[in-house]
Each structure stands twice: as structure tokens, then as C-alpha cells.
Design a protein around this motif. Structure first.
Motif, PDB file in Angstrom:
ATOM      1  N   HIS A 146      43.980 -95.011 -68.299  1.00 15.58           N
ATOM      2  CA  HIS A 146      43.187 -95.074 -69.527  1.00 15.58           C
ATOM      3  C   HIS A 146      42.552 -93.728 -69.829  1.00 15.58           C
ATOM      4  CE1 HIS A 146      39.609 -96.033 -71.990  1.00 15.58           C
ATOM      5  NE2 HIS A 146      40.395 -96.963 -72.529  1.00 15.58           N
ATOM      6  N   ALA A 147      41.965 -93.089 -68.811  1.00 19.31           N
ATOM      7  CA  ALA A 147      41.348 -91.778 -69.012  1.00 19.31           C
ATOM      8  C   ALA A 147      42.389 -90.724 -69.373  1.00 19.31           C
ATOM      9  CB  ALA A 147      40.588 -91.363 -67.755  1.00 19.31           C
ATOM     10  N   GLY A 148      43.562 -90.802 -68.726  1.00 23.58           N
ATOM     11  CA  GLY A 148      44.616 -89.863 -69.067  1.00 23.58           C
ATOM     12  C   GLY A 148      45.110 -90.031 -70.490  1.00 23.58           C
ATOM     13  N   LEU A 149      45.160 -91.272 -70.961  1.00 23.19           N
ATOM     14  CA  LEU A 149      45.568 -91.523 -72.334  1.00 23.19           C
ATOM     15  C   LEU A 149      44.545 -90.966 -73.318  1.00 23.19           C
ATOM     16  CD1 LEU A 149      47.953 -92.851 -73.754  1.00 23.19           C
ATOM     17  CD2 LEU A 149      46.644 -94.979 -73.842  1.00 23.19           C
ATOM     18  N   ALA A 150      43.257 -91.092 -72.978  1.00 25.48           N
ATOM     19  CA  ALA A 150      42.225 -90.520 -73.845  1.00 25.48           C
ATOM     20  C   ALA A 150      42.328 -88.997 -73.895  1.00 25.48           C
ATOM     21  CB  ALA A 150      40.844 -90.947 -73.342  1.00 25.48           C
ATOM     22  N   GLY A 151      42.547 -88.365 -72.724  1.00 22.69           N
ATOM     23  CA  GLY A 151      42.720 -86.916 -72.724  1.00 22.69           C
ATOM     24  C   GLY A 151      43.966 -86.478 -73.468  1.00 22.69           C
ATOM     25  N   TRP A 152      45.032 -87.281 -73.380  1.00 23.75           N
ATOM     26  CA  TRP A 152      46.258 -86.974 -74.108  1.00 23.75           C
ATOM     27  C   TRP A 152      46.035 -87.057 -75.608  1.00 23.75           C
ATOM     28  CZ3 TRP A 152      50.137 -90.323 -76.508  1.00 23.75           C
ATOM     29  CH2 TRP A 152      51.348 -89.662 -76.754  1.00 23.75           C
ATOM     30  N   LEU A 153      45.297 -88.038 -76.064  1.00 25.84           N
ATOM     31  CA  LEU A 153      44.956 -88.131 -77.491  1.00 25.84           C
ATOM     32  C   LEU A 153      44.105 -86.949 -77.927  1.00 25.84           C
ATOM     33  CD1 LEU A 153      44.164 -91.946 -77.773  1.00 25.84           C
ATOM     34  CD2 LEU A 153      46.058 -90.741 -78.871  1.00 25.84           C
ATOM     35  N   LEU A 154      43.198 -86.513 -77.049  1.00 26.05           N
ATOM     36  CA  LEU A 154      42.370 -85.354 -77.380  1.00 26.05           C
ATOM     37  C   LEU A 154      43.235 -84.106 -77.552  1.00 26.05           C
ATOM     38  CD1 LEU A 154      39.470 -84.320 -77.787  1.00 26.05           C
ATOM     39  CD2 LEU A 154      39.388 -83.867 -75.321  1.00 26.05           C
ATOM     40  N   GLY A 155      44.333 -84.010 -76.786  1.00 22.69           N
ATOM     41  CA  GLY A 155      45.244 -82.893 -76.965  1.00 22.69           C
ATOM     42  C   GLY A 155      45.931 -82.877 -78.317  1.00 22.69           C
ATOM     43  N   HIS A 156      45.964 -83.999 -79.011  1.00 24.09           N
ATOM     44  CA  HIS A 156      46.492 -84.073 -80.374  1.00 24.09           C
ATOM     45  C   HIS A 156      45.426 -83.838 -81.426  1.00 24.09           C
ATOM     46  CE1 HIS A 156      49.610 -86.163 -78.047  1.00 24.09           C
ATOM     47  NE2 HIS A 156      50.437 -85.921 -79.040  1.00 24.09           N
ATOM     48  N   GLY A 157      44.229 -83.500 -80.979  1.00 26.70           N
ATOM     49  CA  GLY A 157      43.149 -83.273 -81.935  1.00 26.70           C
ATOM     50  C   GLY A 157      42.440 -84.525 -82.390  1.00 26.70           C
ATOM     51  N   LEU A 171      33.784 -86.376 -78.905  1.00 32.96           N
ATOM     52  CA  LEU A 171      34.403 -85.248 -78.212  1.00 32.96           C
ATOM     53  C   LEU A 171      35.590 -84.804 -79.041  1.00 32.96           C
ATOM     54  CD1 LEU A 171      34.370 -86.479 -74.494  1.00 32.96           C
ATOM     55  CD2 LEU A 171      32.711 -85.020 -75.659  1.00 32.96           C
ATOM     56  N   GLY A 172      35.478 -83.625 -79.630  1.00 27.48           N
ATOM     57  CA  GLY A 172      36.524 -83.154 -80.537  1.00 27.48           C
ATOM     58  C   GLY A 172      37.020 -81.757 -80.234  1.00 27.48           C
ATOM     59  N   LEU A 173      36.732 -81.239 -79.048  1.00 28.09           N
ATOM     60  CA  LEU A 173      37.199 -79.905 -78.681  1.00 28.09           C
ATOM     61  C   LEU A 173      38.580 -80.042 -78.047  1.00 28.09           C
ATOM     62  CD1 LEU A 173      36.353 -76.930 -78.698  1.00 28.09           C
ATOM     63  CD2 LEU A 173      35.477 -77.243 -76.378  1.00 28.09           C
ATOM     64  N   THR A 174      39.597 -79.693 -78.800  1.00 26.68           N
ATOM     65  CA  THR A 174      40.985 -79.905 -78.383  1.00 26.68           C
ATOM     66  C   THR A 174      41.410 -78.867 -77.354  1.00 26.68           C
ATOM     67  OG1 THR A 174      41.486 -80.745 -80.594  1.00 26.68           O
ATOM     68  CG2 THR A 174      43.354 -80.132 -79.210  1.00 26.68           C
ATOM     69  N   PRO A 175      41.957 -79.284 -76.207  1.00 29.38           N
ATOM     70  CA  PRO A 175      42.548 -78.313 -75.273  1.00 29.38           C
ATOM     71  C   PRO A 175      43.896 -77.833 -75.806  1.00 29.38           C
ATOM     72  CG  PRO A 175      42.769 -80.539 -74.413  1.00 29.38           C
ATOM     73  CD  PRO A 175      41.978 -80.658 -75.670  1.00 29.38           C
ATOM     74  N   LEU A 176      43.909 -76.649 -76.367  1.00 30.85           N
ATOM     75  CA  LEU A 176      45.097 -76.189 -77.082  1.00 30.85           C
ATOM     76  C   LEU A 176      46.278 -75.900 -76.169  1.00 30.85           C
ATOM     77  CD1 LEU A 176      43.710 -73.881 -79.911  1.00 30.85           C
ATOM     78  CD2 LEU A 176      44.443 -76.266 -80.016  1.00 30.85           C
ATOM     79  N   LEU A 177      46.043 -75.675 -74.885  1.00 31.86           N
ATOM     80  CA  LEU A 177      47.186 -75.496 -73.996  1.00 31.86           C
ATOM     81  C   LEU A 177      48.010 -76.784 -73.920  1.00 31.86           C
ATOM     82  CD1 LEU A 177      48.663 -73.580 -72.108  1.00 31.86           C
ATOM     83  CD2 LEU A 177      47.271 -74.462 -70.224  1.00 31.86           C
ATOM     84  N   LEU A 178      47.345 -77.924 -73.890  1.00 30.83           N
ATOM     85  CA  LEU A 178      48.048 -79.198 -73.939  1.00 30.83           C
ATOM     86  C   LEU A 178      48.730 -79.379 -75.290  1.00 30.83           C
ATOM     87  CD1 LEU A 178      48.786 -81.955 -72.784  1.00 30.83           C
ATOM     88  CD2 LEU A 178      46.527 -82.791 -73.495  1.00 30.83           C
ATOM     89  N   ALA A 210      41.615 -74.849 -85.380  1.00 30.37           N
ATOM     90  CA  ALA A 210      42.097 -75.765 -84.343  1.00 30.37           C
ATOM     91  C   ALA A 210      41.388 -75.558 -83.016  1.00 30.37           C
ATOM     92  CB  ALA A 210      43.604 -75.584 -84.156  1.00 30.37           C
ATOM     93  N   SER A 211      40.918 -74.344 -82.743  1.00 28.16           N
ATOM     94  CA  SER A 211      40.293 -74.064 -81.446  1.00 28.16           C
ATOM     95  C   SER A 211      38.855 -74.544 -81.356  1.00 28.16           C
ATOM     96  CB  SER A 211      40.332 -72.557 -81.164  1.00 28.16           C
ATOM     97  OG  SER A 211      39.495 -71.857 -82.093  1.00 28.16           O
ATOM     98  N   GLY A 212      38.240 -74.859 -82.486  1.00 30.94           N
ATOM     99  CA  GLY A 212      36.842 -75.297 -82.483  1.00 30.94           C
ATOM    100  C   GLY A 212      36.712 -76.802 -82.376  1.00 30.94           C
ATOM    101  N   GLY A 213      35.484 -77.261 -82.272  1.00 31.18           N
ATOM    102  CA  GLY A 213      35.225 -78.689 -82.170  1.00 31.18           C
ATOM    103  C   GLY A 213      33.821 -78.953 -81.692  1.00 31.18           C
ATOM    104  N   ALA A 214      33.622 -80.149 -81.208  1.00 25.63           N
ATOM    105  CA  ALA A 214      32.294 -80.578 -80.771  1.00 25.63           C
ATOM    106  C   ALA A 214      32.380 -81.202 -79.397  1.00 25.63           C
ATOM    107  CB  ALA A 214      31.707 -81.592 -81.765  1.00 25.63           C
ATOM    108  N   LEU A 215      31.328 -81.022 -78.627  1.00 25.29           N
ATOM    109  CA  LEU A 215      31.163 -81.682 -77.332  1.00 25.29           C
ATOM    110  C   LEU A 215      29.899 -82.533 -77.399  1.00 25.29           C
ATOM    111  CD1 LEU A 215      32.060 -78.835 -74.781  1.00 25.29           C
ATOM    112  CD2 LEU A 215      33.454 -80.809 -75.448  1.00 25.29           C
TER     113      LEU A 215
END
Length: 489
Positions: free
Chosen positions: A136-147, A157-164, A444-449
Motif C-alpha cells: 500500500h505504501a509503495g503504491l502511494a509512493g508510485w502515485l506520487l511519482g506521477h505527480g 504531499l505533492g513534491l514529486t520525486p522526479l527521478l522516479l 514539475a520539481s516543486g510542490g508541498a510537504l
């Protein structure tokens, strides 16, 4: 009747065949023939052929008949019928929907499983959840990688890890390429077929995003299904379209339909933008390396064990692309923010309590002095290098600008100089291209924590794009002019 001789040594040489046939026509073969009853011995010879002549080769009982071999007789030789070459069996082509679904699912697995494995390892070793919680946590992080922003108890939490994100786009690119091959559209040069592949993959990827949002949405992680569908659709279309255009060869088709100055300007602008981001990555990596002791102290202070520290390190690596874009904005001048009412630029540094990640070890302690302002020359140098590549490409055509000078012989005639009008118009059009790309990367590199002080992180897209447009347009012209002026004869 005697058979004529075959080709000499089985040769297929036409000259040898012709010479053999001429020798056959010239020679005569003596044939012993039984005379039928009632035929007198005075009938010495029997002419065979339209222009045959009878010739006696002896007298009395030694008389023999002579057969004259002509072209008509050669035409009656035994022949061998050579079978026609077998056609290769038709290639089986996969249906578009089947190929798109298979490629999309494969791309999904290759991008989700690494995220789930890292988070699952950390959670399992620390005893904070089982496999379902890690998935479940991995799926949430994967969605975050899509912005896709994730709602939590501390805010979105909207700070996208752009490497992903780069990994996701790359796998979608490969998916579009594989689907193009599967349906038999490779090297077809068809733009409509490339668009059809992109729509198929994008639609399938949208369904994956909707399913992932439904599975993740719940207590502690709120996901908007509509937001997830839109993000997955955009990434699916753009990522697979690049691969489909490459697979069909439609890039060359579009390039031929584009005016020359715009075609060269787009390529030069992309080169300049990526060189600027690359210079930001180099400077940012050097700054983090110089503050390595502080980065190590931040990791140790988490007190989460080896697995937790490894997870924190991997998270920092996932945001390395974001940091490179922030440093690029820092070199351009506008800088970036690490929270509300904060700014980090060459002439001003105002910080609060930054997020405790090892990347903050590279933050400057204050404004840079006169020596530090020389860093502003790095974007100009990057644009000048792009201008050099533009001039070299106009000189040597499709040859690589990096290898043309090295491969050039000393005694060869110099390549013709490109017209100034094409150089200037291409340079000016490169500025907006680099500005738009830089602004998109900054956004794309910005966001919120969360919803607190860290709700504003990243550079300002508008300011960064405007400055990049001006810097690239001027520096590309300077680089192209310098290449023409200092060319070695």
C-alpha cells in the motif's frame, strides 16, 4: 542421338557457357545406326537438321551415318525446371489493444516493483508493517511519482520525486516502441499510426491509474481518482508518443515538414536547457559532497537502523533531479524556495527550518560574494556550447557536431559556412524553446510537504522561464558567432 555436352565444369559463367555451345555446334558425332530391312546400302547418309549435309567417313561396311547438331537440336535438350524461391511466411501481427495492454502492464510492473521493494524492505525490517502495508505504501509512493498529490494527516504531499518520474516516462517510451513493433508499424513513417499507438497506451495507462487510486484511497492516504486519471493520461500519452514516433520513424517525417530555422532552433534549445540542468547537477553534487559530514549526521539522527537509513538515502536520491533543477534556477538568478517566506539565490539567502534530508547539506550559508557571482557564467557557457553545436551541425549536415571536427582531414576543403540569417533565426528560436522547457521542469520539481510552512518548495516557473529564454537566445548567438570567427582554416 547423342546428348550434347553439359556446361564446362558446371560453370555458371555466361562466357564459358557460350564457348561450350559453339564447340558443340562445330563438332559432329558419329552414330552407329542399324539400317532397317529393305534399305539399300547406297543410302549412305541421312541429313538431320534444316541445313545438314551428308558426309561419308569410310567405304564399304565402314560407312557411318553423320548427325549434324544445330540450334534446333540444342533447343530439344533435356532441361531442369528450377523452382521459384519460396516466399517467407507472413509475419503475425498482434492486435493493437492486446499489444497496448501487455506493454502497459509490463511498464507498470517495472516501475512499481522497485518502489514497493524499497519501502517494503524498510517497513519489514523495522517491524512497522507487513507485506500488505508495504504494498500500500509503495503504491502511494508510485502515485506520487506521477505527480498525484497524496492527502495525509499533515496535509497534502505533492513534491514529486522526479527521478522516479524519469523512470516512468522511459518505460512508457519503451512501451510505445514495443507496441509499434508488435503491430507492424516499425519504420513506416506514419504519424497517424504513432498517434494511434499513443492513444492506445495512454488509455490503458489511465485505467491503471484509476485502479491504483481506488486501491490506495482510504484511511491515512486520500487520493483523487480524477486527478490520478488525468496525470496518468498525460504521462501515458507523452511517454508512449515519443517511443511511437521513434519506432515508426515519424520524427524524420515531421522534421522534413518543419521550417529549417525552427527545426534547428528546437534542437538547439533542448540542448541548451539540458546543459543548464546538467551544470546544476554538477554544482549541486559538488556542494553536497563538500557538506558530506553534515549529510551523514542528518542520516544518523534518524535512528532508524540500517534499513531506515538506506530508505532515507534512497528518498534523497529520488529527489536528486529536483535538486539539480533547483540549482539550475539558482545559477540562472531567480533561485528557489524551501518553504513560505524563504528564498535561496546568489544574492540572498533566507531560510527557516528546512526538511531534514541529506540534500540540505549543500545549501549555501549566505549570499555569495563577488567570486560566487562567476557561477552566473555557467548558463551562458552552456548556451554558447549549444551555439557551437548549432554551427557545426549546419556545416556538416547530419554528422555529429562533436565528431565532425575530429574526423575532418587536414587536406580536405573546408565546409561551407551556413548563412547568417539561418544562424540568427535558429538561435532566436532556441531561446523560447529552452525557456518553456526550463519553466516546465521548474514547475514539475516543486510542490508541498504538508499544509504548514513547507507548503511552497521549488523555483518560480515564470521567472525561471523568462530568464532562461533571454540567456539562451543571447548566448547561443554569441557561441555561433565565435565558432565562425575563430574557425581553424
Amino acid at each position: 542421338m547423342s546428348r550434347t555436352t553439359d556446361r564446362t565444369g558446371g560453370s555458371e559463367d555466361p562466357f564459358a557457357v557460350a564457348e561450350s555451345l559453339q564447340s558443340v555446334v562445330r563438332d559432329t558425332a558419329a552414330v552407329e545406326r542399324q539400317r532397317p530391312a529393305g534399305v539399300s546400302e547406297e543410302q549412305h547418309t541421312e541429313a538431320i537438321g534444316p541445313e545438314a549435309t551428308a558426309q561419308e567417313t569410310g567405304s564399304g561396311d565402314d560407312r557411318r551415318d553423320t548427325v549434324v547438331v544445330d540450334d534446333a537440336m540444342l533447343g530439344r535438350r533435356e532441361t531442369v525446371r528450377v523452382p521459384t524461391q519460396r516466399r517467407p511466411p507472413p509475419v503475425r501481427r498482434a492486435p493493437l489493444l492486446v499489444a497496448a495492454l501487455f506493454a502497459t502492464v509490463w511498464a507498470t510492473l517495472l516501475t512499481y516493483l522497485p518502489v514497493a521493494a524499497v519501502i517494503g524492505l524498510a517497513r519489514t525490517l523495522e517491524g512497522s508493517g507487513g507485506l500488505l502495508g508495504a504494498a500500500h505504501a509503495g503504491l502511494a509512493g508510485w502515485l506520487l511519482g506521477h505527480g498525484v498529490p497524496i492527502g495525509t494527516s499533515i496535509g497534502p504531499l505533492g513534491l514529486t520525486p522526479l527521478l522516479l518520474t524519469v523512470l516512468i516516462v522511459w518505460r512508457l517510451n519503451r512501451a510505445g516502441l514495443h507496441v509499434t513493433r508488435a503491430i507492424g508499424a516499425r519504420h513506416s513513417g506514419s504519424v497517424p499510426r504513432a498517434l494511434l499507438v499513443a492513444v492506445a497506451v495512454g488509455s490503458a495507462y489511465t485505467l491503471v491509474g484509476v485502479l491504483a487510486a481506488q486501491l490506495t484511497d482510504g484511511r491515512g492516504t486520500e487520493i483523487s481518482t480524477g486527478r490520478a486519471a488525468s496525470h496518468f493520461l498525460v504521462l501515458g500519452l507523452l511517454g508512449s508518443l515519443v517511443g511511437a514516433l521513434r519506432g515508426t520513424g515519424a520524427v524524420a517525417t515531421l522534421a522534413r515538414r518543419t521550417p529549417p530555422f525552427l527545426r534547428h532552433g528546437i534542437r538547439t534549445g533542448l540542448v541548451a536547457a539540458f546543459l543548464i540542468v546538467g551544470s546544476g547537477a554538477v554544482i549541486g553534487g559538488l556542494a553536497v559532497a563538500l557538506g558530506g559530514a553534515q549529510a551523514a549526521e542528518i542520516i544518523v539522527n534518524y535512528q532508524t537502523g540500517v534499513a531506515g537509513q538506506a530508505g532515507i538515502t534512497l528518498i534523497s536520491i529520488g529527489y536528486a533531479v529536483n535538486a539539480a533543477i533547483w540549482v539550475a534556477a539558482y545559477l540562472l538568478g531567480p533561485g528557489f524556495a524551501l518553504g513560505t517566506d524563504t528564498v535561496v539565490r546568489l544574492t540572498e539567502v533566507t531560510l527557516g527550518a528546512p526538511p531534514m534530508l541529506p540534500l540540505i547539506a549543500g545549501l549555501p550559508e549566505g549570499p555569495m560574494g563577488a567570486a560566487g557571482t562567476t557561477l552566473l557564467a555557467l548558463p551562458v557557457i552552456a548556451g554558447a556550447v549549444a551555439g557551437w553545436t548549432l554551427t557545426q551541425r549546419l556545416r556538416f549536415g547530419r554528422d555529429s557536431a562533436w565528431r565532425a571536427t575530429r574526423r575532418k582531414a587536414k587536406n580536405t576543403a573546408p565546409a561551407p559556412e551556413p548563412p547568417w540569417l539561418l544562424v540568427v533565426t535558429s538561435s532566436l528560436s532556441a531561446g523560447p524553446v529552452a525557456g518553456l522547457l526550463t519553466a516546465a521542469l521548474a514547475w514539475a520539481s516543486g510542490g508541498a510537504l504538508g499544509s504548514g510552512r513547507l507548503s511552497d518548495i521549488g523555483p518560480d516557473p515564470v521567472q525561471t522561464g523568462i530568464v532562461a529564454t533571454i540567456v539562451v537566445a543571447i548566448s547561443v548567438i554569441l557561441g555561433a558567432a565565435a565558432t565562425r570567427a575563430f574557425r581553424r582554416r
